[in-house]
Design a protein around this motif. Sequence first.
Motif, PDB file in Angstrom:
ATOM      1  N   THR A   1       0.813  -1.215   0.000  1.00 32.33           N
ATOM      2  CA  THR A   1       0.000   0.000   0.000  1.00 32.33           C
ATOM      3  C   THR A   1       0.847   1.265   0.000  1.00 32.33           C
ATOM      4  OG1 THR A   1      -0.137  -0.039   2.424  1.00 32.33           O
ATOM      5  CG2 THR A   1      -1.928  -1.110   1.186  1.00 32.33           C
ATOM      6  N   GLY A   2       2.145   1.125   0.125  1.00 30.76           N
ATOM      7  CA  GLY A   2       3.044   2.276   0.147  1.00 30.76           C
ATOM      8  C   GLY A   2       4.468   1.825   0.388  1.00 30.76           C
ATOM      9  N   LEU A   3       5.339   2.776   0.689  1.00 27.74           N
ATOM     10  CA  LEU A   3       6.764   2.483   0.810  1.00 27.74           C
ATOM     11  C   LEU A   3       7.232   2.246   2.236  1.00 27.74           C
ATOM     12  CD1 LEU A   3       8.158   5.163  -1.692  1.00 27.74           C
ATOM     13  CD2 LEU A   3       7.621   2.747  -2.130  1.00 27.74           C
ATOM     14  N   ASN A   4       6.474   2.713   3.213  1.00 30.06           N
ATOM     15  CA  ASN A   4       6.897   2.619   4.616  1.00 30.06           C
ATOM     16  C   ASN A   4       6.361   1.330   5.235  1.00 30.06           C
ATOM     17  OD1 ASN A   4       7.341   2.887   7.387  1.00 30.06           O
ATOM     18  ND2 ASN A   4       6.985   5.091   7.358  1.00 30.06           N
ATOM     19  N   CYS A   5       7.262   0.404   5.527  1.00 30.73           N
ATOM     20  CA  CYS A   5       6.823  -0.908   6.035  1.00 30.73           C
ATOM     21  C   CYS A   5       6.200  -0.825   7.415  1.00 30.73           C
ATOM     22  CB  CYS A   5       8.002  -1.883   6.051  1.00 30.73           C
ATOM     23  SG  CYS A   5       9.302  -1.439   7.224  1.00 30.73           S
ATOM     24  N   PHE A   6       6.460   0.250   8.154  1.00 33.78           N
ATOM     25  CA  PHE A   6       5.916   0.382   9.500  1.00 33.78           C
ATOM     26  C   PHE A   6       4.466   0.876   9.481  1.00 33.78           C
ATOM     27  CE2 PHE A   6      10.532   1.098   9.823  1.00 33.78           C
ATOM     28  CZ  PHE A   6      10.858   0.012  10.635  1.00 33.78           C
ATOM     29  N   ASP A   7       4.056   1.511   8.378  1.00 29.09           N
ATOM     30  CA  ASP A   7       2.693   2.043   8.277  1.00 29.09           C
ATOM     31  C   ASP A   7       1.874   1.367   7.183  1.00 29.09           C
ATOM     32  OD1 ASP A   7       3.260   3.989  10.253  1.00 29.09           O
ATOM     33  OD2 ASP A   7       4.166   5.286   8.736  1.00 29.09           O
TER      34      ASP A   7
ATOM     35  N   HIS B   1      14.333  -8.507  -5.867  1.00 25.52           N
ATOM     36  CA  HIS B   1      14.975  -7.307  -6.421  1.00 25.52           C
ATOM     37  C   HIS B   1      14.652  -6.148  -5.491  1.00 25.52           C
ATOM     38  CE1 HIS B   1      17.112  -5.534  -9.796  1.00 25.52           C
ATOM     39  NE2 HIS B   1      16.331  -4.457  -9.670  1.00 25.52           N
ATOM     40  N   ASN B   2      15.681  -5.532  -4.932  1.00 22.96           N
ATOM     41  CA  ASN B   2      15.546  -4.592  -3.816  1.00 22.96           C
ATOM     42  C   ASN B   2      15.026  -5.343  -2.596  1.00 22.96           C
ATOM     43  OD1 ASN B   2      15.637  -2.285  -2.295  1.00 22.96           O
ATOM     44  ND2 ASN B   2      13.850  -1.322  -3.231  1.00 22.96           N
ATOM     45  N   CYS B   3      15.781  -6.356  -2.220  1.00 19.98           N
ATOM     46  CA  CYS B   3      15.351  -7.311  -1.197  1.00 19.98           C
ATOM     47  C   CYS B   3      15.117  -6.660   0.168  1.00 19.98           C
ATOM     48  CB  CYS B   3      16.403  -8.413  -1.084  1.00 19.98           C
ATOM     49  SG  CYS B   3      15.845  -9.877  -0.183  1.00 19.98           S
ATOM     50  N   GLN B   4      15.874  -5.608   0.474  1.00 21.67           N
ATOM     51  CA  GLN B   4      15.691  -4.921   1.754  1.00 21.67           C
ATOM     52  C   GLN B   4      14.235  -4.476   1.920  1.00 21.67           C
ATOM     53  OE1 GLN B   4      17.542  -4.453   4.378  1.00 21.67           O
ATOM     54  NE2 GLN B   4      16.974  -2.543   5.366  1.00 21.67           N
ATOM     55  N   PHE B   5      13.647  -3.970   0.853  1.00 20.21           N
ATOM     56  CA  PHE B   5      12.258  -3.506   0.881  1.00 20.21           C
ATOM     57  C   PHE B   5      11.302  -4.663   1.183  1.00 20.21           C
ATOM     58  CE2 PHE B   5       8.192  -2.840  -1.265  1.00 20.21           C
ATOM     59  CZ  PHE B   5       7.826  -1.565  -0.841  1.00 20.21           C
ATOM     60  N   ASP B   6      11.383  -5.733   0.397  1.00 22.85           N
ATOM     61  CA  ASP B   6      10.446  -6.845   0.555  1.00 22.85           C
ATOM     62  C   ASP B   6      10.666  -7.596   1.862  1.00 22.85           C
ATOM     63  OD1 ASP B   6       8.984  -6.881  -2.120  1.00 22.85           O
ATOM     64  OD2 ASP B   6      11.064  -6.892  -2.778  1.00 22.85           O
TER      65      ASP B   6
ATOM     66  N   ILE C   1       7.800  -8.345   4.716  1.00 25.92           N
ATOM     67  CA  ILE C   1       7.536  -9.711   5.176  1.00 25.92           C
ATOM     68  C   ILE C   1       7.748  -9.822   6.682  1.00 25.92           C
ATOM     69  CG2 ILE C   1       8.569 -12.028   5.168  1.00 25.92           C
ATOM     70  CD1 ILE C   1       8.647 -11.890   2.169  1.00 25.92           C
ATOM     71  N   TYR C   2       8.830  -9.223   7.153  1.00 20.75           N
ATOM     72  CA  TYR C   2       9.114  -9.279   8.592  1.00 20.75           C
ATOM     73  C   TYR C   2       8.010  -8.604   9.409  1.00 20.75           C
ATOM     74  CZ  TYR C   2      11.255  -8.200  13.087  1.00 20.75           C
ATOM     75  OH  TYR C   2      11.493  -8.081  14.431  1.00 20.75           O
ATOM     76  N   GLN C   3       7.570  -7.436   8.977  1.00 18.94           N
ATOM     77  CA  GLN C   3       6.527  -6.738   9.726  1.00 18.94           C
ATOM     78  C   GLN C   3       5.215  -7.524   9.711  1.00 18.94           C
ATOM     79  OE1 GLN C   3       6.931  -4.131  11.685  1.00 18.94           O
ATOM     80  NE2 GLN C   3       9.097  -3.987  11.126  1.00 18.94           N
TER      81      GLN C   3
END
Length: 224
Positions: free
Chosen positions: A14-20, A92-97, A101-103
Motif C-alpha cells: 500500500t506504500g513504501l513505509n513498512c511500518f505504516d 529485487h531490492n530485497c531490503q524492501f520486501d 515480510i518481517y513486519q
Amino acid sequence: MFVIKVIFFDTETTGLNCFDCKIIELAMLTVENGEIIDEYDEFVDIGVKLNPKITDLTGITDDDLMDKGLYEDIIAEDLKERLTPGTLMIAHNCQFDLHFIYQLLKRHYPTEAYDIVSKVDWIDTLTILKDRKDYPHKLIDAVHYYELEEVKFHRAIDDTKALYKVTLAMKDKRNDILLYKNIFGYNPKWPIRRKEKFEFITYKQQPYHNLGEAVPEDKILPRL
C-alpha cells in the motif's frame, strides 16, 4: 541451477513505509534442483480501501482484495511454512520486501518473526545488478539488459517470474551469485537507519559506478 530450496519472491504494498503500510499481494516461486515446484500468488485482504494511486500503479482493486484476498494471518502462516532454515530467498531490492515480510510476520508471530527471517538466506538482485551495469537498475532495466521478454510489471507474480529469468541470466553471464548471500548494497548518500537494519545482513556502501562493463572479479561488492 540450484541444489537448495530457492524462493524468488515479490510483494505489492500500500506504500513504501513498512511500518505504516501493508502487503496487498505476495508472490513466491519455489525452485528445487532447477525446477519450479510451487507457484504462490495471493492477494491480501487488509480491510481498508486502497489509495487510487496504488490501483493505478498495480491494477489491483479493492474488489480484488475483498473477493480474492486471504486474511493476513493465513499469509503469515504460509510464509512461516515456506521460510524453513537454509532456504535461499531472492528479490529485487530485497531490503524492501524483507522488511514488509518481517513486519507482517511480526504482527502474527511476535516472538518468532525474527527467528524465521534470520534462519533463511537472502540475495538482492538489485545489489548484483549495480555491479553489472550502469544506472538505471530497476527490474525492467535488468530484463532489458539481459534481453529477456517483458512481463506486466508491478504485479507480484509477473515480477517474480521476470526475477527468476533475470537471476538465471545473471548466473549464466557470471557465476558469482552466491557471493552476494546476505549482503545488501546501499548508496552512501542515503545511509540505512539503525531501525531498518537486520543483524543477519551485511550492509555495504555501493556508490554509483560508471561501469561500461561488469566490475572486475576482484572489485565486486562482497570483496570491498
